[in-house]
Design a protein around this motif. Sequence first.
Motif, PDB file in Angstrom:
ATOM      1  N   TYR A 110      36.466 -53.219  62.085  1.00  0.00           N
ATOM      2  CA  TYR A 110      36.071 -51.892  61.630  1.00  0.00           C
ATOM      3  C   TYR A 110      37.223 -50.896  61.546  1.00  0.00           C
ATOM      4  N   PRO A 111      38.155 -50.861  62.491  1.00  0.00           N
ATOM      5  CA  PRO A 111      39.321 -49.992  62.290  1.00  0.00           C
ATOM      6  C   PRO A 111      40.153 -50.379  61.063  1.00  0.00           C
ATOM      7  N   ALA A 112      40.236 -51.677  60.765  1.00  0.00           N
ATOM      8  CA  ALA A 112      40.976 -52.106  59.574  1.00  0.00           C
ATOM      9  C   ALA A 112      40.313 -51.590  58.315  1.00  0.00           C
ATOM     10  N   LEU A 113      38.995 -51.679  58.240  1.00  0.00           N
ATOM     11  CA  LEU A 113      38.286 -51.169  57.061  1.00  0.00           C
ATOM     12  C   LEU A 113      38.407 -49.652  56.965  1.00  0.00           C
ATOM     13  N   LEU A 114      38.326 -48.962  58.088  1.00  0.00           N
ATOM     14  CA  LEU A 114      38.462 -47.509  58.077  1.00  0.00           C
ATOM     15  C   LEU A 114      39.865 -47.099  57.644  1.00  0.00           C
ATOM     16  N   LEU A 115      40.878 -47.791  58.134  1.00  0.00           N
ATOM     17  CA  LEU A 115      42.252 -47.502  57.736  1.00  0.00           C
ATOM     18  C   LEU A 115      42.454 -47.739  56.242  1.00  0.00           C
ATOM     19  N   ALA A 116      41.922 -48.835  55.734  1.00  0.00           N
ATOM     20  CA  ALA A 116      42.052 -49.130  54.304  1.00  0.00           C
ATOM     21  C   ALA A 116      41.377 -48.054  53.468  1.00  0.00           C
TER      22      ALA A 116
END
Length: 82
Positions: free
Chosen positions: A60-66
């Motif tokens: 989820y942090p990866a998707l939010l960062l993207a």
Amino acid sequence: MNLPAFIQPILNEHAFLAIFVFLIVFGFTLPISEEIALALVGVAARANGQSLLETLAVAYPALLLADCVFYGVARALGPRLV
């Protein structure tokens, strides 16, 4: 379920980094829903025996960062691209 031979060594050694990078790249390249990427990550994590909570803590942090980076780029360059 067996994963392709070239993916298995990467997931064994650098599983969470591979998930993080995959989701960021996926967010920028394919114009389809991110839920599909999460499903793929879930399948790969399950096949590798990883914990669901640890996988979600990376995914989820990866998707939010993207999404945030994509928004920032579109906000800065959007008017010039249109």
